[in-house]
Every structure is written in structure tokens, then in C-alpha cells.
Motif scaffolding. Structure first.
Motif, PDB file in Angstrom:
ATOM      1  N   ARG A 184      -4.690  -6.210  -6.708  1.00  0.00           N
ATOM      2  CA  ARG A 184      -5.667  -7.274  -6.946  1.00  0.00           C
ATOM      3  C   ARG A 184      -5.833  -8.154  -5.706  1.00  0.00           C
ATOM      4  O   ARG A 184      -6.953  -8.549  -5.363  1.00  0.00           O
ATOM      5  N   VAL A 185      -4.733  -8.457  -5.041  1.00  0.00           N
ATOM      6  CA  VAL A 185      -4.817  -9.309  -3.851  1.00  0.00           C
ATOM      7  C   VAL A 185      -5.502  -8.564  -2.705  1.00  0.00           C
ATOM      8  O   VAL A 185      -6.370  -9.114  -2.023  1.00  0.00           O
ATOM      9  N   GLU A 186      -5.146  -7.302  -2.497  1.00  0.00           N
ATOM     10  CA  GLU A 186      -5.718  -6.587  -1.359  1.00  0.00           C
ATOM     11  C   GLU A 186      -7.185  -6.222  -1.576  1.00  0.00           C
ATOM     12  O   GLU A 186      -7.886  -5.887  -0.622  1.00  0.00           O
ATOM     13  N   ALA A 187      -7.659  -6.340  -2.795  1.00  0.00           N
ATOM     14  CA  ALA A 187      -9.077  -6.118  -3.055  1.00  0.00           C
ATOM     15  C   ALA A 187      -9.937  -7.294  -2.607  1.00  0.00           C
ATOM     16  O   ALA A 187     -11.170  -7.199  -2.599  1.00  0.00           O
ATOM     17  N   ILE A 188      -9.305  -8.400  -2.233  1.00  0.00           N
ATOM     18  CA  ILE A 188     -10.026  -9.566  -1.730  1.00  0.00           C
ATOM     19  C   ILE A 188     -10.156  -9.393  -0.215  1.00  0.00           C
ATOM     20  O   ILE A 188      -9.165  -9.450   0.511  1.00  0.00           O
ATOM     21  N   PRO A 189     -11.351  -9.153   0.310  1.00  0.00           N
ATOM     22  CA  PRO A 189     -11.509  -8.691   1.704  1.00  0.00           C
ATOM     23  C   PRO A 189     -10.928  -9.618   2.761  1.00  0.00           C
ATOM     24  O   PRO A 189     -10.432  -9.146   3.790  1.00  0.00           O
ATOM     25  N   HIS A 190     -10.999 -10.935   2.564  1.00  0.00           N
ATOM     26  CA  HIS A 190     -10.569 -11.831   3.632  1.00  0.00           C
ATOM     27  C   HIS A 190      -9.058 -12.023   3.695  1.00  0.00           C
ATOM     28  O   HIS A 190      -8.557 -12.619   4.635  1.00  0.00           O
ATOM     29  N   VAL A 191      -8.305 -11.531   2.720  1.00  0.00           N
ATOM     30  CA  VAL A 191      -6.845 -11.640   2.767  1.00  0.00           C
ATOM     31  C   VAL A 191      -6.300 -10.559   3.692  1.00  0.00           C
ATOM     32  O   VAL A 191      -6.656  -9.387   3.581  1.00  0.00           O
ATOM     33  N   ARG A 192      -5.418 -10.967   4.612  1.00  0.00           N
ATOM     34  CA  ARG A 192      -4.883 -10.042   5.613  1.00  0.00           C
ATOM     35  C   ARG A 192      -3.404  -9.713   5.413  1.00  0.00           C
ATOM     36  O   ARG A 192      -2.945  -8.646   5.812  1.00  0.00           O
ATOM     37  N   LEU A 193      -2.655 -10.660   4.855  1.00  0.00           N
ATOM     38  CA  LEU A 193      -1.203 -10.492   4.794  1.00  0.00           C
ATOM     39  C   LEU A 193      -0.671 -10.921   3.437  1.00  0.00           C
ATOM     40  O   LEU A 193      -1.104 -11.925   2.869  1.00  0.00           O
ATOM     41  N   LEU A 194       0.270 -10.143   2.932  1.00  0.00           N
ATOM     42  CA  LEU A 194       0.978 -10.452   1.692  1.00  0.00           C
ATOM     43  C   LEU A 194       2.417 -10.795   2.049  1.00  0.00           C
ATOM     44  O   LEU A 194       3.127  -9.987   2.651  1.00  0.00           O
ATOM     45  N   ARG A 195       2.824 -12.018   1.736  1.00  0.00           N
ATOM     46  CA  ARG A 195       4.196 -12.437   2.015  1.00  0.00           C
ATOM     47  C   ARG A 195       4.934 -12.607   0.692  1.00  0.00           C
ATOM     48  O   ARG A 195       4.378 -13.144  -0.268  1.00  0.00           O
ATOM     49  N   ILE A 196       6.188 -12.161   0.650  1.00  0.00           N
ATOM     50  CA  ILE A 196       6.966 -12.212  -0.585  1.00  0.00           C
ATOM     51  C   ILE A 196       8.274 -12.944  -0.322  1.00  0.00           C
ATOM     52  O   ILE A 196       9.071 -12.513   0.512  1.00  0.00           O
ATOM     53  N   THR A 209      14.029  -0.178  -4.360  1.00  0.00           N
ATOM     54  CA  THR A 209      13.925   1.254  -4.594  1.00  0.00           C
ATOM     55  C   THR A 209      12.651   1.812  -3.963  1.00  0.00           C
ATOM     56  O   THR A 209      11.774   1.063  -3.517  1.00  0.00           O
ATOM     57  N   SER A 210      12.551   3.120  -3.973  1.00  0.00           N
ATOM     58  CA  SER A 210      11.330   3.749  -3.455  1.00  0.00           C
ATOM     59  C   SER A 210      10.118   3.349  -4.286  1.00  0.00           C
ATOM     60  O   SER A 210       9.003   3.221  -3.764  1.00  0.00           O
ATOM     61  N   GLY A 211      10.325   3.152  -5.585  1.00  0.00           N
ATOM     62  CA  GLY A 211       9.217   2.723  -6.443  1.00  0.00           C
ATOM     63  C   GLY A 211       8.724   1.333  -6.090  1.00  0.00           C
ATOM     64  O   GLY A 211       7.521   1.071  -6.086  1.00  0.00           O
ATOM     65  N   LEU A 212       9.644   0.441  -5.779  1.00  0.00           N
ATOM     66  CA  LEU A 212       9.254  -0.909  -5.376  1.00  0.00           C
ATOM     67  C   LEU A 212       8.485  -0.862  -4.060  1.00  0.00           C
ATOM     68  O   LEU A 212       7.452  -1.523  -3.909  1.00  0.00           O
ATOM     69  N   VAL A 213       8.977  -0.084  -3.111  1.00  0.00           N
ATOM     70  CA  VAL A 213       8.299   0.042  -1.816  1.00  0.00           C
ATOM     71  C   VAL A 213       6.878   0.561  -2.012  1.00  0.00           C
ATOM     72  O   VAL A 213       5.912   0.010  -1.461  1.00  0.00           O
ATOM     73  N   ALA A 214       6.726   1.593  -2.822  1.00  0.00           N
ATOM     74  CA  ALA A 214       5.397   2.165  -3.055  1.00  0.00           C
ATOM     75  C   ALA A 214       4.465   1.148  -3.706  1.00  0.00           C
ATOM     76  O   ALA A 214       3.265   1.107  -3.415  1.00  0.00           O
ATOM     77  N   ALA A 215       5.025   0.305  -4.581  1.00  0.00           N
ATOM     78  CA  ALA A 215       4.207  -0.696  -5.267  1.00  0.00           C
ATOM     79  C   ALA A 215       3.637  -1.720  -4.298  1.00  0.00           C
ATOM     80  O   ALA A 215       2.565  -2.279  -4.540  1.00  0.00           O
ATOM     81  N   LEU A 216       4.321  -1.954  -3.179  1.00  0.00           N
ATOM     82  CA  LEU A 216       3.911  -2.998  -2.243  1.00  0.00           C
ATOM     83  C   LEU A 216       3.102  -2.480  -1.065  1.00  0.00           C
ATOM     84  O   LEU A 216       2.516  -3.273  -0.324  1.00  0.00           O
ATOM     85  N   GLN A 217       3.073  -1.179  -0.868  1.00  0.00           N
ATOM     86  CA  GLN A 217       2.368  -0.626   0.281  1.00  0.00           C
ATOM     87  C   GLN A 217       0.890  -0.458  -0.008  1.00  0.00           C
ATOM     88  O   GLN A 217       0.497  -0.029  -1.096  1.00  0.00           O
ATOM     89  N   GLY A 218       0.091  -0.818   0.988  1.00  0.00           N
ATOM     90  CA  GLY A 218      -1.356  -0.702   0.846  1.00  0.00           C
ATOM     91  C   GLY A 218      -2.036  -1.179   2.104  1.00  0.00           C
ATOM     92  O   GLY A 218      -1.509  -1.047   3.203  1.00  0.00           O
ATOM     93  N   ARG A 219      -3.203  -1.781   1.962  1.00  0.00           N
ATOM     94  CA  ARG A 219      -3.977  -2.235   3.113  1.00  0.00           C
ATOM     95  C   ARG A 219      -3.318  -3.397   3.838  1.00  0.00           C
ATOM     96  O   ARG A 219      -3.403  -3.510   5.075  1.00  0.00           O
ATOM     97  N   LEU A 220      -2.652  -4.272   3.125  1.00  0.00           N
ATOM     98  CA  LEU A 220      -2.163  -5.522   3.691  1.00  0.00           C
ATOM     99  C   LEU A 220      -0.889  -5.353   4.499  1.00  0.00           C
ATOM    100  O   LEU A 220      -0.027  -4.527   4.172  1.00  0.00           O
TER     101      LEU A 220
END
Length: 369
Positions: A184-196, A209-220
Motif C-alpha cells: 500500500r505504501v509503495e503504491a504511492i508514487p512520491h514515497v521513496r523510502l520505507l523505514r522500520i 525469516t525469509s518470509g519477513l524479508v520477502a514481505a518487505l522487499q519491493g520498489r522502496l
């Protein structure tokens, strides 16, 4: 995926087995009875826990030396009667999260970034938490509907480049929820970075885990900000967790809180900062002066003590291992550096500067016309 309860009801898999460690730890006041505390300590802890929820996974509790009443890990998670001693000047909302919250679950204090609160629940409840007043309702976990106003706000403000997931601890959520939030966040075009911002790699490294890593990987671009306060928290398991996050391509930073009786010595801070960088590959980012959270006067140092510690660190450690000593100002003033100043005097372009060896030297600026 509409409630925190349904998210946690999935059958155990390698990516959800970490929840067993939470269930095996302390989750309620009544679980304090299982800890090796004296009757007086248990009664005092139970009284303090009535004001602020108690939770600690088994993996983190196993690091405590129960024979040491001053154990630095114990001090961070076991309730103390001193927490009930509030002093004048302490605040319910020390950094004005609520004042800068235009919609629920979002704080917009700085133009280019916002805090997004997907959950107010944590894998561990730290006794010094400055958001302890928000961590009281068991129903304030993740729901898709709860985040809609915040996501709409981000979408409508093109100046926002960075979304910071905090809370609560975002990584205490299941993979499916994290993947949905990230998408949902990465679908907003002007957002560049996701910080956790998370304590999970410290207190519950099996969650990485590998599942957590996959959940966070994407455009950002993804930055994980961990929260190690003492070198005793650095173990083989936390090393493996951080390695997994690094190999995923995430930037790793660490924020510590300066806590009296936990890490308020230069030797302790030096070991922590060295091991963060050299062993975990995590850059020491901020060393926070203790916020004005209620009941935490017994854990706060003076600013002068913090400045002396960070000045000593600067002389002992390379720049890459040094955190910036900061104070998160009340009333939403933001984080400001409050470390020692090395400027002794100035007259025009002529400066007197104190070096790391303590000697004061002259420096003349040389600039072009």
C-alpha cells in the motif's frame, strides 16, 4: 485480514513459529510468577506492571542473570516500583505525537516524512518506553480499515518521501500484514523510502525469516532501525538476524537510549558501538537522551553526563562507530544534537578548536574571494 486476532490465528509455519517464543515468555502480569524473583520483588513488579503492560519473549528473558539485581537486560523489561514515582515535568506525550497527528495512526512532524502506526502492540514492552501511555489497549493492533485515513493522507501530500513504520513494533505483525502495508505504501508514487523502527531483531531474532524479508522487499528503499542498548543483547542469534537483513539489501541503523544503570558508562557504550558495527554491520545512528516519560526519572542521566560520555566515545571510536547524541524535544521540536562542542572561541574566520587530545589549537579559515 481485518483484525489482529485473525492475523495471529494462522497455523504454525516456519515463518510463524517465532510466536511460540512469545507465548513461552512473559505476556501478562500473572506470568511474573514464573520468574526467579523473590516474593518482595514479585509483589513490587506486579504493582508497577499495573501502570504499564509487561511482555518479554523467552529468548530475551534467557539473557538475564537472575543473580544480579542490576542486570542491564532485567532493568529494561522487569517492572520496578520506581516506575510509580512520577516527578514534576514528566509528560504523557513527551515528543508531542498527538499534537502532530492530523489523522489517526499518523504523525506528521517534519515535511518530508511521517510516522505510521500499524500497531500499538510490541514483542517486548520496555520499561522506559516514551509511548507507554499508548500501549494500553489490547485492541489497538493492525486492521486494514484503521490505516485507511493515514494512507489517504500520505497519498494526498506529495512532499512526503519517507514513511516510518513504528508503534508498537511493526515486525511483531505477521508477514501477510507487513506485505500488505508495504504494498500500500509503495503504491504511492512520491514515497521513496520505507523505514522500520523495531526492537524485534534484539529481543526476538527468530522472527527475522525469509518470509519477513520477502514481505518487505519491493520498489522502496528499506531501512531497518534496530534498538540495541547493551552489548549483552548481541548474540549469535541476533548476528544471524542482522546478517539476513543485510543480505536482503536493507540499510541497518541502530538507536540506543542512554539509561542510568544500563549503559551509562563509556566502557559499556564503547563495546556496544564496536560490536554493532564490527559484528552486526549495524551503524550506531542515535544515542537518545531519556525522554520525559512518566516514572522514568530513575533511568535518566543528566545531559552533562551524556555529553561527557559521547566526548569520551569520540576519542576512542572511529567515526563510523559513533552515534549522534540527541534530545527529542518536547512540543514537537524534533531531534537535536546535544553532544559536546569543540569550539572554544571564534573571531571572524579565526577559530580556537579543542582536539580529541584535549589540546586547543588555532584554525584560520581560507576561502576564495
Amino acid at each position: 485480514m481485518t483484525s489482529d486476532t485473525s492475523l495471529h490465528a494462522a497455523p504454525a509455519t516456519p515463518d510463524t513459529a517465532w510466536q511460540d517464543e512469545i507465548r513461552a515468555g512473559v505476556r501478562h502480569v500473572r506470568d511474573l510468577a514464573s520468574l526467579p524473583l523473590s516474593p518482595a520483588e514479585r509483589a513490587a513488579a506486579k504493582s508497577a506492571a499495573a501502570n504499564h503492560k509487561v511482555r518479554a519473549p523467552k529468548a530475551y528473558l534467557d539473557l538475564i542473570d537472575w543473580n544480579d539485581p542490576a542486570d542491564p537486560i532485567r532493568a529494561q523489561v522487569i517492572p520496578s516500583p520506581e516506575e510509580l514515582e512520577e516527578v514534576e515535568g514528566e509528560l504523557d506525550d513527551p515528543i508531542a505525537d498527538h499534537e502532530f497527528s492530523p489523522v489517526p495512526r499518523l504523525t506528521h512532524r517534519h515535511a518530508d516524512r511521517v510516522l505510521l502506526f500499524p500497531t500499538y502492540q510490541c514483542a517486548v514492552y520496555c520499561r522506559f518506553c516514551f509511548r507507554k501511555e499508548s500501549l494500553t489497549s489490547i485492541g489497538r493492533g493492525y486492521t486494514r480499515e484503521a490505516l485507511e485515513p493515514a494512507l489517504a493522507y500520505i497519498s494526498g501530500h506529495p512532499e512526503i518521501r519517507e514513511v516510518i513504520l513504528t508503534g508498537g513494533d511493526p515486525l511483531s505483525l505477521p508477514d501477510a500484514a507487513l506485505a500488505e502495508i508495504r504494498a500500500r505504501v509503495e503504491a504511492i508514487p512520491h514515497v521513496r523510502l520505507l523505514r522500520i523502527h523495531t526492537r524485534v531483531p534484539v529481543v526476538l531474532p527468530s522472527r527475522i525469516t525469509s518470509g519477513l524479508v520477502a514481505a518487505l522487499q519491493g520498489r522502496l528503499m528499506v531501512t531497518i532501525v534496530t534498538h540495541f542498548n547493551h552489548a549483552r543483547e548481541i548474540t549469535d542469534a541476533t548476528e544471524a538476524a542482522c546478517r539476513t537483513l543485510r543480505h536482503a539489501g536493507f540499510v541497518l541503523l541502530n538507536q540506543s537510549v542512554l539509561l542510568k544503570g544500563v549503559n551509562d558508562s563509556v566502557d559499556v557504550l564503547e563495546e556496544l558501538c564496536r560490536e554493532l558495527m564490527y559484528r552486526l554491520g549495524v551503524k550506531p545512528y542515535y544515542l537518545h537522551h531519556g525522554d520525559l516519560a512518566r516514572g522514568m526519572a530513575h533511568r535518566r542521566t543528566t545531559i552533562a553526563q551524556g555529553q561527557a560520555l559521547t566526548e569520551a566515545l569520540r576519542a576512542r571510536l572511529s567515526g563510523i562507530c559513533n552515534p549522534v547524541y540527541v534530545l527529542d524535544l518536547p512540543e514537537g521540536g524534533g531531534k537535536v544534537p546535544i553532544g559536546p562542542c569543540y569550539v572554544e572561541a571564534r573571531e571572524g574566520g579565526n577559530w580556537r578548536l579543542r582536539g580529541l587530545d584535549g589540546e586547543v589549537r588555532a584554525y584560520a579559515e581560507v576561502v576564495g574571494a
